[in-house]
Design a protein around this motif. Structure first.
Motif, PDB file in Angstrom:
ATOM      1  N   PHE A 195       0.855  -1.445  -0.224  1.00  0.00           N
ATOM      2  CA  PHE A 195      -0.015  -0.264  -0.016  1.00  0.00           C
ATOM      3  C   PHE A 195       0.581   1.270   0.280  1.00  0.00           C
ATOM      4  CE2 PHE A 195      -2.063   4.027   2.305  1.00  0.00           C
ATOM      5  CZ  PHE A 195      -3.361   3.662   1.967  1.00  0.00           C
ATOM      6  N   THR A 196       1.909   1.588   0.915  1.00  0.00           N
ATOM      7  CA  THR A 196       2.405   2.908   0.872  1.00  0.00           C
ATOM      8  C   THR A 196       3.242   2.722   0.081  1.00  0.00           C
ATOM      9  OG1 THR A 196       4.501   0.985   2.222  1.00  0.00           O
ATOM     10  CG2 THR A 196       2.487   2.482   3.746  1.00  0.00           C
ATOM     11  N   THR A 197       3.960   1.767  -0.821  1.00  0.00           N
ATOM     12  CA  THR A 197       4.615   1.637  -2.219  1.00  0.00           C
ATOM     13  C   THR A 197       4.109   2.467  -3.103  1.00  0.00           C
ATOM     14  OG1 THR A 197       6.458  -0.194  -1.430  1.00  0.00           O
ATOM     15  CG2 THR A 197       6.114   0.062  -3.701  1.00  0.00           C
ATOM     16  N   ASN A 198       2.499   1.112  -3.659  1.00  0.00           N
ATOM     17  CA  ASN A 198       2.348   2.022  -4.231  1.00  0.00           C
ATOM     18  C   ASN A 198       1.306   3.482  -4.519  1.00  0.00           C
ATOM     19  OD1 ASN A 198       2.711   0.304  -6.076  1.00  0.00           O
ATOM     20  ND2 ASN A 198       0.407  -0.464  -5.313  1.00  0.00           N
ATOM     21  N   LEU A 199       1.476   4.322  -2.933  1.00  0.00           N
ATOM     22  CA  LEU A 199       0.579   5.519  -2.156  1.00  0.00           C
ATOM     23  C   LEU A 199       2.052   6.146  -2.607  1.00  0.00           C
ATOM     24  CD1 LEU A 199      -1.700   6.744  -1.864  1.00  0.00           C
ATOM     25  CD2 LEU A 199      -0.435   6.854   1.187  1.00  0.00           C
ATOM     26  N   ILE A 200       3.451   5.853  -2.434  1.00  0.00           N
ATOM     27  CA  ILE A 200       4.400   6.814  -2.331  1.00  0.00           C
ATOM     28  C   ILE A 200       4.807   7.134  -4.331  1.00  0.00           C
ATOM     29  CG2 ILE A 200       6.572   8.108  -1.690  1.00  0.00           C
ATOM     30  CD1 ILE A 200       5.249   6.397   1.142  1.00  0.00           C
ATOM     31  N   LEU A 201       5.288   6.272  -4.695  1.00  0.00           N
ATOM     32  CA  LEU A 201       5.800   5.855  -5.739  1.00  0.00           C
ATOM     33  C   LEU A 201       5.429   5.645  -6.889  1.00  0.00           C
ATOM     34  CD1 LEU A 201       9.017   3.046  -4.172  1.00  0.00           C
ATOM     35  CD2 LEU A 201       8.923   6.291  -4.487  1.00  0.00           C
ATOM     36  N   GLY A 202       3.961   5.523  -6.354  1.00  0.00           N
ATOM     37  CA  GLY A 202       2.978   5.164  -7.781  1.00  0.00           C
ATOM     38  C   GLY A 202       2.302   5.876  -8.111  1.00  0.00           C
ATOM     39  N   VAL A 203       2.498   7.026  -7.386  1.00  0.00           N
ATOM     40  CA  VAL A 203       1.612   8.132  -6.958  1.00  0.00           C
ATOM     41  C   VAL A 203       0.046   7.882  -7.489  1.00  0.00           C
ATOM     42  CG1 VAL A 203       0.936  10.729  -9.080  1.00  0.00           C
ATOM     43  CG2 VAL A 203       2.852   8.453  -9.914  1.00  0.00           C
TER      44      VAL A 203
END
Length: 257
Positions: free
Chosen positions: A108-116
Motif C-alpha cells: 500500500f505505501t509503496t504504491n501510494l508514494i512511488l506509484g503516484v
C-alpha cells in the motif's frame, strides 16, 4: 451478467472469469444446487438487476471502455486495488495471517508514494506480493458457514454470510469516509463502472451459449467464493455435497426413480 455491481474486489474478477470458463468447458450443468434454497426469490432479484444493468450500467461501461484509453483504465484499476489493500491488511490480522500484514502495508505505501497515489503498481514490479481478503472470508476462516446463496439488489451474487460481512468492508473503504458528497459519489461511481467494464468481454462469450445464465453465474460464483475462503485449498466435502450436478447425474437420478 445480470448483476449491476457484481464483485466485491476488482482483481478477483479474473479468478471468477477463469473459474466460470472452466466450469463451462467441463460441461457444467445448470441443475439443482443445495446452496440455493432461495432460488425463486433470487431469480426475481437477478432479473431486476439485469434490467437495471441493461438500461443504465452496461451502456456506461461500454462507453467507458470505448472512449477511455486502456492506460488510463489500468491506472484507475490500480488506484482502487491499492485502496482495497487496507481492507486486506485488516482482515489478515483478524484471520491471524500476521505474516501477510507487513507485505500488505509495504504494498500500500509503496504504491501510494512511488506509484503516484496508487495509479502505478510499483509494488508488483518490485515483487511485493498481493493478497486479497474481506470480512466474509474472515467469517469463513473462523468456521462460519456461507449459508444460502443470496442475490442482493444491485450488488449481485452473495451469500448470507458474505452479506453480513459487507458493512465491515464498507467501513474499511477509505472512500466512504470522504465528507464531500460529490467527491465520494464520483469516486464510488467510477469504481463501479470500472468493475463492470471488466465483465464485458466474458459476458459476450456467455451470451452466445445455450445455458441458464442465472444458474451458471450462481455455480461459478459459489466455486470462486469457496476458492477464496479456503485460499485455494480443496474442500472435498464441498465438492461432493454442494457442487452443481451434471446432466449425466441428473439423468441417472431420473432413471432410478
Amino acid at each position: 451478467m445480470g448483476n449491476v455491481f457484481p464483485v466485491n474486489s476488482m482483481k478477483s474478477v479474473n479468478i471468477f472469469i477463469l473459474l466460470a470458463v472452466s466450469v463451462f468447458a467441463s460441461g457444467c450443468a445448470t441443475g439443482p444446487n443445495s446452496h440455493d434454497p432461495l432460488e425463486p426469490m433470487n431469480r426475481k432479484v437477478y432479473a431486476f438487476n439485469k434490467t437495471v444493468d441493461k438500461i443504465v450500467v452496461k451502456p456506461v461501461a461500454r462507453a467507458y471502455t470505448a472512449f477511455v484509453p486502456s492506460l488510463v483504465r489500468t491506472g484507475v484499476r490500480n488506484f482502487y486495488t491499492n485502496l482495497g489493500v487496507l481492507n486486506t491488511a485488516f482482515n489478515d490480522l483478524l484471520q491471524g495471517k500476521v505474516s501477510n500484514v507487513p507485505s500488505d502495508v509495504a504494498r500500500f505505501t509503496t504504491n501510494l508514494i512511488l506509484g503516484v497515489g496508487g495509479v502505478f503498481d510499483v509494488a508488483s514490479e518490485i515483487g511485493i506480493p498481493y493478497h486479497q481478503e474481506d470480512f466474509g472470508q474472515t467469517l469463513g476462516h473462523w468456521g462460519f458457514g456461507s449459508g444460502p446463496y443470496l442475490v442482493l439488489p444491485l450488488l449481485g451474487p452473495s451469500s448470507v454470510r458474505d452479506g453480513l460481512g459487507k458493512p465491515a468492508d464498507y467501513f474499511m473503504d477509505p472512500i466512504t469516509h470522504i465528507n464531500d458528497d460529490t467527491t465520494r459519489l464520483a469516486l464510488t461511481g467510477l469504481e463501479l463502472i470500472d468493475i463492470r467494464s471488466r465483465f464485458l468481454e466474458s459476458e459476450d462469450m456467455l451470451s452466445d451459449a445455450a445455458i441458464d445464465e442465472y444458474s451458471f453465474v450462481r455455480d461459478s460464483w459459489l466455486q470462486r467464493r469457496e476458492f477464496q475462503v479456503r485460499d485455494g485449498a480443496p474442500n472435498p466435502s464441498y465438492e461432493n455435497k454442494y457442487r452443481p450436478k451434471s446432466f449425466r447425474e441428473l439423468e441417472m437420478e431420473l432413471a432410478e426413480e
